[in-house]
Design a protein around this motif. Structure first.
Motif, PDB file in Angstrom:
ATOM      1  N   VAL A  47     -26.775 117.450  54.460  1.00  0.00           N
ATOM      2  CA  VAL A  47     -27.231 118.818  54.207  1.00  0.00           C
ATOM      3  C   VAL A  47     -26.970 119.165  52.754  1.00  0.00           C
ATOM      4  O   VAL A  47     -25.896 118.867  52.212  1.00  0.00           O
ATOM      5  N   VAL A  48     -27.957 119.811  52.128  1.00  0.00           N
ATOM      6  CA  VAL A  48     -27.776 120.351  50.782  1.00  0.00           C
ATOM      7  C   VAL A  48     -28.061 121.846  50.816  1.00  0.00           C
ATOM      8  O   VAL A  48     -29.130 122.275  51.273  1.00  0.00           O
ATOM      9  N   LEU A  49     -27.115 122.633  50.359  1.00  0.00           N
ATOM     10  CA  LEU A  49     -27.327 124.066  50.147  1.00  0.00           C
ATOM     11  C   LEU A  49     -27.890 124.247  48.745  1.00  0.00           C
ATOM     12  O   LEU A  49     -27.269 123.815  47.768  1.00  0.00           O
ATOM     13  N   ALA A  50     -29.044 124.879  48.638  1.00  0.00           N
ATOM     14  CA  ALA A  50     -29.708 125.040  47.349  1.00  0.00           C
ATOM     15  C   ALA A  50     -29.815 126.528  47.000  1.00  0.00           C
ATOM     16  O   ALA A  50     -30.392 127.305  47.754  1.00  0.00           O
ATOM     17  N   GLY A  51     -29.253 126.901  45.866  1.00  0.00           N
ATOM     18  CA  GLY A  51     -29.313 128.295  45.432  1.00  0.00           C
ATOM     19  C   GLY A  51     -28.361 129.208  46.163  1.00  0.00           C
ATOM     20  O   GLY A  51     -28.445 130.437  46.035  1.00  0.00           O
ATOM     21  N   THR A  52     -27.402 128.647  46.894  1.00  0.00           N
ATOM     22  CA  THR A  52     -26.443 129.447  47.668  1.00  0.00           C
ATOM     23  C   THR A  52     -25.387 130.020  46.734  1.00  0.00           C
ATOM     24  O   THR A  52     -24.808 129.307  45.921  1.00  0.00           O
ATOM     25  N   ARG A  53     -25.127 131.313  46.880  1.00  0.00           N
ATOM     26  CA  ARG A  53     -24.215 131.966  45.948  1.00  0.00           C
ATOM     27  C   ARG A  53     -23.384 133.088  46.566  1.00  0.00           C
ATOM     28  O   ARG A  53     -22.672 133.808  45.842  1.00  0.00           O
ATOM     29  N   ASN A  54     -23.466 133.272  47.872  1.00  0.00           N
ATOM     30  CA  ASN A  54     -22.674 134.311  48.528  1.00  0.00           C
ATOM     31  C   ASN A  54     -22.098 133.738  49.821  1.00  0.00           C
ATOM     32  O   ASN A  54     -22.746 133.771  50.862  1.00  0.00           O
ATOM     33  N   MET A  55     -20.886 133.199  49.743  1.00  0.00           N
ATOM     34  CA  MET A  55     -20.229 132.606  50.906  1.00  0.00           C
ATOM     35  C   MET A  55     -19.018 133.435  51.314  1.00  0.00           C
ATOM     36  O   MET A  55     -18.242 133.876  50.470  1.00  0.00           O
ATOM     37  N   ASP A  56     -18.850 133.614  52.625  1.00  0.00           N
ATOM     38  CA  ASP A  56     -17.587 134.132  53.136  1.00  0.00           C
ATOM     39  C   ASP A  56     -16.513 133.071  52.927  1.00  0.00           C
ATOM     40  O   ASP A  56     -16.807 131.870  52.801  1.00  0.00           O
ATOM     41  N   ASP A  57     -15.250 133.493  52.925  1.00  0.00           N
ATOM     42  CA  ASP A  57     -14.160 132.551  52.663  1.00  0.00           C
ATOM     43  C   ASP A  57     -14.153 131.391  53.644  1.00  0.00           C
ATOM     44  O   ASP A  57     -13.979 130.227  53.249  1.00  0.00           O
ATOM     45  N   GLN A  58     -14.349 131.685  54.929  1.00  0.00           N
ATOM     46  CA  GLN A  58     -14.307 130.615  55.923  1.00  0.00           C
ATOM     47  C   GLN A  58     -15.503 129.680  55.782  1.00  0.00           C
ATOM     48  O   GLN A  58     -15.399 128.477  56.058  1.00  0.00           O
ATOM     49  N   GLU A  59     -16.620 130.206  55.342  1.00  0.00           N
ATOM     50  CA  GLU A  59     -17.775 129.352  55.092  1.00  0.00           C
ATOM     51  C   GLU A  59     -17.488 128.401  53.926  1.00  0.00           C
ATOM     52  O   GLU A  59     -17.810 127.207  53.981  1.00  0.00           O
ATOM     53  N   ALA A  60     -16.894 128.938  52.871  1.00  0.00           N
ATOM     54  CA  ALA A  60     -16.564 128.101  51.706  1.00  0.00           C
ATOM     55  C   ALA A  60     -15.587 126.998  52.092  1.00  0.00           C
ATOM     56  O   ALA A  60     -15.714 125.853  51.631  1.00  0.00           O
ATOM     57  N   GLU A  61     -14.617 127.329  52.929  1.00  0.00           N
ATOM     58  CA  GLU A  61     -13.663 126.316  53.386  1.00  0.00           C
ATOM     59  C   GLU A  61     -14.365 125.229  54.194  1.00  0.00           C
ATOM     60  O   GLU A  61     -14.064 124.039  54.049  1.00  0.00           O
ATOM     61  N   VAL A  67     -17.546 124.323  53.961  1.00  0.00           N
ATOM     62  CA  VAL A  67     -18.360 123.521  53.040  1.00  0.00           C
ATOM     63  C   VAL A  67     -17.496 122.467  52.358  1.00  0.00           C
ATOM     64  O   VAL A  67     -17.861 121.283  52.281  1.00  0.00           O
ATOM     65  N   ALA A  68     -16.329 122.868  51.885  1.00  0.00           N
ATOM     66  CA  ALA A  68     -15.450 121.941  51.180  1.00  0.00           C
ATOM     67  C   ALA A  68     -14.958 120.823  52.098  1.00  0.00           C
ATOM     68  O   ALA A  68     -14.839 119.667  51.674  1.00  0.00           O
ATOM     69  N   ALA A  69     -14.701 121.155  53.362  1.00  0.00           N
ATOM     70  CA  ALA A  69     -14.139 120.171  54.288  1.00  0.00           C
ATOM     71  C   ALA A  69     -15.187 119.254  54.903  1.00  0.00           C
ATOM     72  O   ALA A  69     -14.871 118.127  55.307  1.00  0.00           O
ATOM     73  N   SER A  70     -16.420 119.723  54.977  1.00  0.00           N
ATOM     74  CA  SER A  70     -17.448 119.009  55.746  1.00  0.00           C
ATOM     75  C   SER A  70     -18.287 118.034  54.931  1.00  0.00           C
ATOM     76  O   SER A  70     -18.992 117.202  55.492  1.00  0.00           O
ATOM     77  N   GLY A  71     -18.248 118.168  53.616  1.00  0.00           N
ATOM     78  CA  GLY A  71     -19.043 117.285  52.780  1.00  0.00           C
ATOM     79  C   GLY A  71     -20.447 117.773  52.510  1.00  0.00           C
ATOM     80  O   GLY A  71     -21.281 117.025  51.991  1.00  0.00           O
ATOM     81  N   ILE A  72     -20.732 119.022  52.839  1.00  0.00           N
ATOM     82  CA  ILE A  72     -22.034 119.599  52.515  1.00  0.00           C
ATOM     83  C   ILE A  72     -22.158 119.723  51.000  1.00  0.00           C
ATOM     84  O   ILE A  72     -21.249 120.204  50.320  1.00  0.00           O
ATOM     85  N   ALA A  73     -23.299 119.291  50.465  1.00  0.00           N
ATOM     86  CA  ALA A  73     -23.537 119.393  49.023  1.00  0.00           C
ATOM     87  C   ALA A  73     -24.068 120.781  48.675  1.00  0.00           C
ATOM     88  O   ALA A  73     -24.755 121.412  49.485  1.00  0.00           O
TER      89      ALA A  73
END
Length: 284
Positions: A158-172, A174-180
């Motif tokens: 999965v690649v997130l493109a143009g994403t710029r508004n993440m909740d804290d748990q979403e950001a965590e 993303v970092a743990a799951s390997g999503i680009a």
């Protein structure tokens, strides 16, 4: 390989006070599509109920998911299904269908998610309970019973493109799951390499129109500053598609405030539709 459009004027997956405008947006886009290649999915009139799931309007969203699955099953094999929302929740059935199809052929599917938001909440983490903000997590296999993908997508594809508004748990997550993640200002130049790194044969392209900068396009329920230009998004779509089969696409979240806004935004939307369906016009 012609494009087949499936219009789904769902609003129940959104938490916005302007959610009903999503109906108008879907209908406006439908008016610009070839009628012979377009089907509309009937959406319940009522809001629906959470049914104790933590997903606002769960019953309506689940009903639309089943109806869209049926509509997509009628798309001829080899044609390109393009789902037009409505809110992002419609992508559950659409990407699910692509994942099932790819798995049946032994193909490797990548998911490119053009969106200002990652849509990676769960019923437990969501601040709003809106399914629109949970749909990508549901596609990865986590969420409310009855609203998770039957064939989950691998987050490493999965690649997130143009994403710029993440909740804290979403950001965590993303970092743990390997999503680009490819930033809005790098979509045109950097997305191709990011998708190349997924090592996939096929892609599904999701475009939430709030990926665009509101200075260029503001007909959405939750505009976010510092977005991508339409030129960058269309270039990114081309780069993500290069050398891979586009197996499906989605266009969501058009919420015009007035008929005048529909006219003003038509050109931008048609440019995105053209980019999403470019593979149907290219000899294979």
């Amino acid at each position: 390989m012609p494009a087949r459009f499936v219009v789904v004027p769902q609003w129940q997956g959104s938490s916005s006070s302007r959610a009903m405008r999503l109906i108008d947006g879907a209908e406006a886009i439908r008016g610009d599509l070839p009628s012979s290649a377009t089907t509309t999915v009937e959406v319940p009139l009522g809001a629906g109920d959470a049914v104790g799931t933590g997903v606002h309007r769960y019953s309506a969203v689940a009903t639309v998911r089943e109806r869209l699955r049926d509509a997509l099953a009628a798309v001829p094999e080899g044609d390109l299904p393009v789902v037009v929302g409505g809110d992002c929740g419609v992508e559950l059935a659409a990407v699910e269908r692509a994942a099932e199809s790819a798995a049946a052929r032994g193909a490797r599917l990548g998911l490119v998610w053009f969106d200002a938001h990652p849509d990676l909440n769960t019923p437990d983490s969501s601040p709003s309970g809106a399914f629109c903000g949970m749909v990508l997590r549901a596609l990865l296999g986590e969420g409310a019973d009855g609203l998770t993908a039957s064939t989950p997508v691998d987050p490493r594809r999965v690649v997130l493109a143009g994403t710029r508004n993440m909740d804290d748990q979403e950001a965590e997550f993303v970092a743990a799951s390997g999503i680009a993640v490819v930033a809005a200002d790098a979509v045109a130049e950097g997305l191709g390499a990011a998708v190349d790194a997924l090592d996939v044969d096929e892609v599904y392209l999701h475009v939430d129109l709030d990926v665009l900068d509101p200075g260029e396009f503001d007909g959405v329920t939750d505009p976010q500053p510092f977005g991508a230009s339409v030129a960058a998004v269309t270039a990114g779509i081309a780069a993500a598609s290069a050398g891979r089969r586009v197996i499906g696409a989605g266009l969501t979240m058009f919420a015009p405030a007035s008929p005048d806004d529909v006219v003003a935004d038509q050109g931008t939307i048609l440019r995105v539709v053209s980019a999403l369906t470019a593979s149907t016009r290219t000899p294979r």
